[in-house]
Motif scaffolding. Structure first.
Motif, PDB file in Angstrom:
ATOM      1  N   LYS A  41      -9.439  -4.160   2.696  1.00 36.01           N
ATOM      2  CA  LYS A  41      -9.850  -4.078   4.109  1.00 36.01           C
ATOM      3  C   LYS A  41     -10.612  -5.332   4.539  1.00 36.01           C
ATOM      4  CE  LYS A  41     -10.034   0.945   4.373  1.00 36.01           C
ATOM      5  NZ  LYS A  41     -10.866   2.130   4.574  1.00 36.01           N
ATOM      6  N   ALA A  42     -11.499  -5.819   3.680  1.00 36.43           N
ATOM      7  CA  ALA A  42     -12.273  -7.021   4.020  1.00 36.43           C
ATOM      8  C   ALA A  42     -11.345  -8.212   4.237  1.00 36.43           C
ATOM      9  CB  ALA A  42     -13.289  -7.327   2.921  1.00 36.43           C
ATOM     10  N   ARG A  43     -10.353  -8.330   3.384  1.00 39.02           N
ATOM     11  CA  ARG A  43      -9.400  -9.433   3.524  1.00 39.02           C
ATOM     12  C   ARG A  43      -8.641  -9.323   4.847  1.00 39.02           C
ATOM     13  NH1 ARG A  43      -4.832 -12.151   2.607  1.00 39.02           N
ATOM     14  NH2 ARG A  43      -4.842 -13.791   1.023  1.00 39.02           N
ATOM     15  N   ALA A  44      -8.242  -8.103   5.189  1.00 39.23           N
ATOM     16  CA  ALA A  44      -7.529  -7.894   6.453  1.00 39.23           C
ATOM     17  C   ALA A  44      -8.420  -8.241   7.648  1.00 39.23           C
ATOM     18  CB  ALA A  44      -7.040  -6.451   6.551  1.00 39.23           C
ATOM     19  N   HIS A  45      -9.685  -7.812   7.609  1.00 35.45           N
ATOM     20  CA  HIS A  45     -10.621  -8.166   8.691  1.00 35.45           C
ATOM     21  C   HIS A  45     -10.774  -9.677   8.777  1.00 35.45           C
ATOM     22  CE1 HIS A  45     -11.767  -4.115   9.687  1.00 35.45           C
ATOM     23  NE2 HIS A  45     -12.304  -3.861   8.504  1.00 35.45           N
TER      24      HIS A  45
END
Length: 135
Positions: A41-45
């Motif tokens: 999720k952090a990478r996507a954000h």
């Protein structure tokens, strides 16, 4: 098994279900799964330029890693525990750098490291109650 400042990590992985009935080994696995999920999720954000959510997600992942550090059994193999503690500390520092530098390659690095630890961890799962080794 205390989780100190990583206590919030327990609540974060509750959504996976089974936390109430998980043994110590299973709970650690759930924490690792929760951290790995948050890294995705952090990478996507990060890729979408969502600075606030990225920072929050990375912070939660660092909390989970802190919980993993707190859960290390200091009475077990001291050499292994020290190496794991150092690895978890390294992962936390790298995640801070990833957040500050907006560097997805660092998130990928931490994901690979944590996945390797998780894969090893699940391979040493204790036998279920009532089963004997070799049965």
């Amino acid at each position: 098994m205390g989780f100190g400042y990583g206590a919030g990590a327990y609540q974060q992985v509750r959504s996976h279900g089974g936390v109430e009935s998980a043994d110590k080994h299973g709970l650690i696995t759930l924490l690792m799964d929760g951290a790995l999920e948050r890294l995705v999720k952090a990478r996507a954000h990060m890729m979408r330029g969502e600075t606030g959510p990225k920072g929050e997600t990375i912070s939660r992942c660092i909390e989970i890693i802190g919980g993993l550090r707190d859960a290390l059994d200091r009475k077990a193999d001291p050499s292994l525990v020290d190496r794991l503690d150092s690895l978890y500390e390294y992962m936390s520092r790298r995640l801070l750098q990833a957040n500050l530098r907006d560097d997805a390659s660092i998130i990928d690095e931490v994901s690979r490291l944590l996945q390797q630890v998780r894969d090893s961890w699940v391979q040493i799962a204790p036998a279920p109650a009532g089963r004997t080794v070799g049965a």
